[in-house]
Design a protein around this motif. Structure first.
Motif, PDB file in Angstrom:
ATOM      1  N   TYR C  70       0.809  -1.063   0.076  1.00  8.34           N
ATOM      2  CA  TYR C  70       0.066   0.176   0.117  1.00  8.34           C
ATOM      3  C   TYR C  70       0.721   1.234   0.051  1.00  8.34           C
ATOM      4  N   VAL C  71       1.953   1.177   0.532  1.00  5.19           N
ATOM      5  CA  VAL C  71       2.972   2.306   0.586  1.00  5.19           C
ATOM      6  C   VAL C  71       3.488   2.476  -0.731  1.00  5.19           C
ATOM      7  N   ALA C  72       3.980   1.566  -1.421  1.00  3.75           N
ATOM      8  CA  ALA C  72       4.313   1.762  -2.674  1.00  3.75           C
ATOM      9  C   ALA C  72       3.185   2.292  -3.609  1.00  3.75           C
ATOM     10  N   ARG C  73       2.026   1.670  -3.439  1.00  2.00           N
ATOM     11  CA  ARG C  73       0.946   2.187  -4.347  1.00  2.00           C
ATOM     12  C   ARG C  73       0.502   3.769  -3.909  1.00  2.00           C
ATOM     13  N   GLY C  74       0.652   4.070  -2.431  1.00  2.00           N
ATOM     14  CA  GLY C  74       0.075   5.242  -2.312  1.00  2.00           C
ATOM     15  C   GLY C  74       1.142   6.459  -2.310  1.00  2.00           C
TER      16      GLY C  74
END
Lengths: 255, 233, 249
Positions: C70-74
């Motif tokens: 999620y961090v990589a996506r956000g």
């Protein structure tokens, strides 16, 4: 509905004259000459690939023809016409599909009211009233707010019939209306069609349901390889078919 | 390394101001380019549906270019390249009036329009073929069929992809820093340079980005639940 | 204009191709290619592990991997680059060239996105394959190694290729931390020539377009071939999925 003169009443609802359709070398419809009279119920039967579906789809020009003429309620279907003329013609031909094709993003009620409002210009309130009456007629007034995904196949097809009836067509066409249904739901749809016939609707049905044909049809057309090989009253057709291929078709069905 | 001290950044009005200003600029760029991208995507879809092979080819070329050239390079081509082709007066006017942000919005908007239009196109293709026939059989014309039957379903089908690409759009706003737009990442570097509190500054900005991205994803998921066609093929 | 383009290419093709090597580190298109290939190659095994963690029921594995994805996506890639640029020298106590920073960032970023691709491929196969393998007596990992992964990875090859194309596009961000890749080289040329920025950046765009477009076509052909080979079996991507969560940069 305007009063029809005796001549109008005598004129056939649907008339095929020397209709031919080819896919390249393959002849899908061969020299079709036939009529469906007003108030008549015609069942079209025959083996797969005989051209039954193609035939019925030419009536509202979902399929084109290469020669001959087809008239619906006195008007030619396949002549040169503008887009809006074609739309107007189609709005007068009730068509029920094998795969129902309900609009999944609209509720049952909205499916039925959409076209009277947007195509025929009916007022929304009046459309709703009429839609509720039609849904009641097909036994689904309790499901008015339901979405197609929440309805069984039989229920969806009944909504589809109500949707077609909402346009107040003078005739209804059915293209294998029960073929995609589980066996236990076939009956409820045939019951609706039976009632329609009893009320005097002109109907042309492509179906494999021979029981329905026997009870409800005024005439049976037997097709094979693009031709209408035999037309007869159901009692005659089912007991003593004349054409050899019709005999074979019926004996295959009994197994 | 200094002790972890968030307050040095958060309580300092100057630093806070720079970060908030950066976040604001990020929103301006993101929302501006989103509106441009969505409008253009719908236009591209309509153009594609027009008869003729030329329109199909033009739209395909547009999409292929914007999906295969890196976004940063597209930004540079606009800001360094195309701006140099503009008449001098216009160039001066733009430099004095936040021209970088304008070019960023244009470049990012044009780029994402390609993705959005492909999403809508896939969404349209996923609509069952019987739907068009049913609508036509009832007497609807082409416009009516599109408006009441096909496009509502196409947009619902495309919603997950559109939401994903909207999050990408939001993240891509950070690229604008490369052409001097004072958005959040740019502000982060400024604050870091002045405060030497690298870790804290980065953390605040990262949390800000995460919260916004997750908010877009959550809002999108909620929207999707509300309008999606249950059981649609 | 056309003559400008030809002249610029003729004068600078070496710089564009390999940067200032041997008078400096390897740069230009070569650096771009090495960076993207290496990052995907390293990210790939990591992504399989992350995918397993995401599929596991154990919260110790599930939570960190989910947070990572999620961090990589956000978070924007640029922000991640800044983090790595800051943290890596701290962690290993020595200064690190921009190339390595970029590589580490891309491995983490690509690892997260590839893990979603791999996870999607495994999920798309359905439970039938795993159930059958377990019924035959394989352990969970044995089943994964001999039955699930070979199929899932083969099926998602086009998506992996697509992710490689994304990696090529992501290398351009190295420009911001002075990694001497292709975009950096182009900027150098433009700064030298001063009066032809449009021509230089146009050439840059065309180079990337040709490379990425060719690879994308390759991926599409690959997908068609896989679909034909595996017709009627579960887990086949129907199209180079625009709904996939690949990064677009």
């Amino acid at each position: 509905m305007t009063q029809e003169t005796p001549t109008e009443r005598a004129a056939p609802m649907i008339k095929f004259s020397n209709v031919n359709k080819n896919y390249g070398e393959y002849r899908a419809l061969v020299d079709i000459n036939a009529e469906v009279a007003r108030g008549e119920v015609v069942v079209v039967c025959g083996p797969s690939g005989s051209g039954k579906s193609t035939l019925i789809r030419t009536v509202n020009r979902l399929e084109e023809i290469h020669s001959g003429t087809i008239t619906f309620d006195g008007r030619s279907v396949h002549g040169k016409m503008s887009g809006s003329e074609l739309n107007h013609l189609r709005s007068r031909v009730g068509f029920v599909f094998q795969s129902f094709n309900l609009f999944p993003h609209l509720s049952a009620l909205e499916n039925v009211t959409l076209s009277p409002v947007k195509v025929n210009g009916m007022k929304q309130e009046l459309a709703r009233e009429k839609a509720m009456m039609l849904l009641d007629r097909v036994g689904l007034s309790s499901k008015a707010k339901a979405y197609p995904a929440q309805l069984s196949g039989g229920q969806q097809q009944r909504v589809a019939i109500a949707r077609a009836l909402a346009m107040e067509p003078p005739a209804m066409l059915f293209d294998e209306p029960t073929s995609a249904l589980d066996p236990e739901m076939v009956g409820e749809v045939l019951a609706v069609m039976r009632n329609l016939a009893a009320e005097g609707m002109t109907m042309m049905c492509v179906t494999h349901e021979m029981g329905f044909a026997r009870e409800v049809a005024d005439r049976v057309w037997f097709m094979d390889a693009g031709q209408i090989l035999e037309t007869a009253e159901p009692s005659t057709f089912f007991s003593a078919p004349q054409h050899a291929r019709a005999q074979r078709f019926l004996s295959d069905l009994r197994h | 390394m200094q002790d972890f001290d968030l307050t040095a950044i958060l309580l300092n009005p100057e630093f806070r101001g720079m970060l908030v200003g950066g976040l604001w600029m990020t929103f301006v760029v993101a929302i501006g380019s989103w509106c441009l991208a969505m409008s253009l995507a719908i236009l591209l879809l309509v153009v594609r549906l027009l008869p003729g092979r030329v329109t199909e080819w033009v739209v395909s070329a547009y999409v292929a270019y914007h999906r295969n050239v890196p976004t940063l390079v597209q930004l540079m081509l606009w800001y360094f390249g195309i701006s140099s082709l503009l008449p001098d007066d216009l160039q001066i006017f733009l430099t004095d009036n936040n021209g970088e942000a304008v070019f960023a919005i244009i470049a990012l908007g044009l780029c994402q329009a390609a993705y959005f239009s492909e999403d809508l196109r896939s969404g349209l293709r996923a609509v069952a073929t019987g739907q068009m026939e049913a609508a036509r059989a009832l007497g609807h014309g082409f416009v009516g069929t599109m408006r009441y039957v096909l496009m509502p379903q196409a947009v619902r089908n495309a919603l997950p992809a559109l939401i994903n690409h909207s999050v990408s759009l939001f993240k891509n706003s950070s690229l604008a820093m490369a052409i001097g737009v004072a958005e959040l990442t740019h502000a982060v570097k400024e604050v870091e340079n002045q405060s030497f509190q690298t870790f804290e500054t980065y953390l605040i900005a990262t949390i800000a980005y995460l919260v916004c991205s997750l908010a877009i994803m959550a809002a999108g998921a909620a929207l999707n639940r509300r309008v999606s066609i249950s059981g649609a093929r | 204009m056309l003559w400008d383009l030809i002249d610029i290419i003729r004068d600078n093709w070496l710089l564009l191709l390999i940067g200032q090597y041997p008078n400096g580190p390897l740069g230009g298109f070569a650096a771009t290619l090495i960076l993207s290939t290496l990052s995907i190659a390293l990210a790939f095994p990591i992504s399989i592990l992350i995918a397993f963690a995401r599929l596991s029921k154990n919260p110790l594995l599930l939570w960190p991997s989910t947070i990572l994805v999620y961090v990589a996506r956000g978070v924007p890639l640029l922000m991640l680059i800044l983090w790595v640029y800051f943290m890596v020298p701290l962690l290993i106590g020595a200064n690190v060239p921009g190339f390595v920073t970029m590589l580490v960032t891309l491995v983490i970023y690509e690892g997260a996105f590839l893990s979603e691709v791999v996870r999607g491929g495994i999920v798309a196969l359905g439970r039938g394959q795993m159930e059958t393998a377990r019924a035959l007596g394989h352990s969970y990992f044995g089943a994964m190694l001999y039955v699930i992964l070979p199929q899932a990875l083969y099926n998602v090859m086009p998506s992996i290729l697509s992710q490689f194309v994304s990696a090529i596009k992501e290398t351009t961000l190295g420009y911001v931390i002075n990694v001497p890749e292709l975009t950096f080289a182009a900027n150098q040329i433009s700064n030298q020539l001063l009066t032809k920025p449009f021509q230089v950046f146009f050439i840059l765009a065309i180079i990337y377009f040709l490379v990425c477009w060719t690879l994308t076509r390759l991926a599409l052909t690959l997908e068609r071939r896989i679909a034909r080979k595996r017709a009627g079996m579960p887990g086949i991507p129907l199209s180079l999925n625009p709904q996939s969560q690949t990064a677009e940069l």
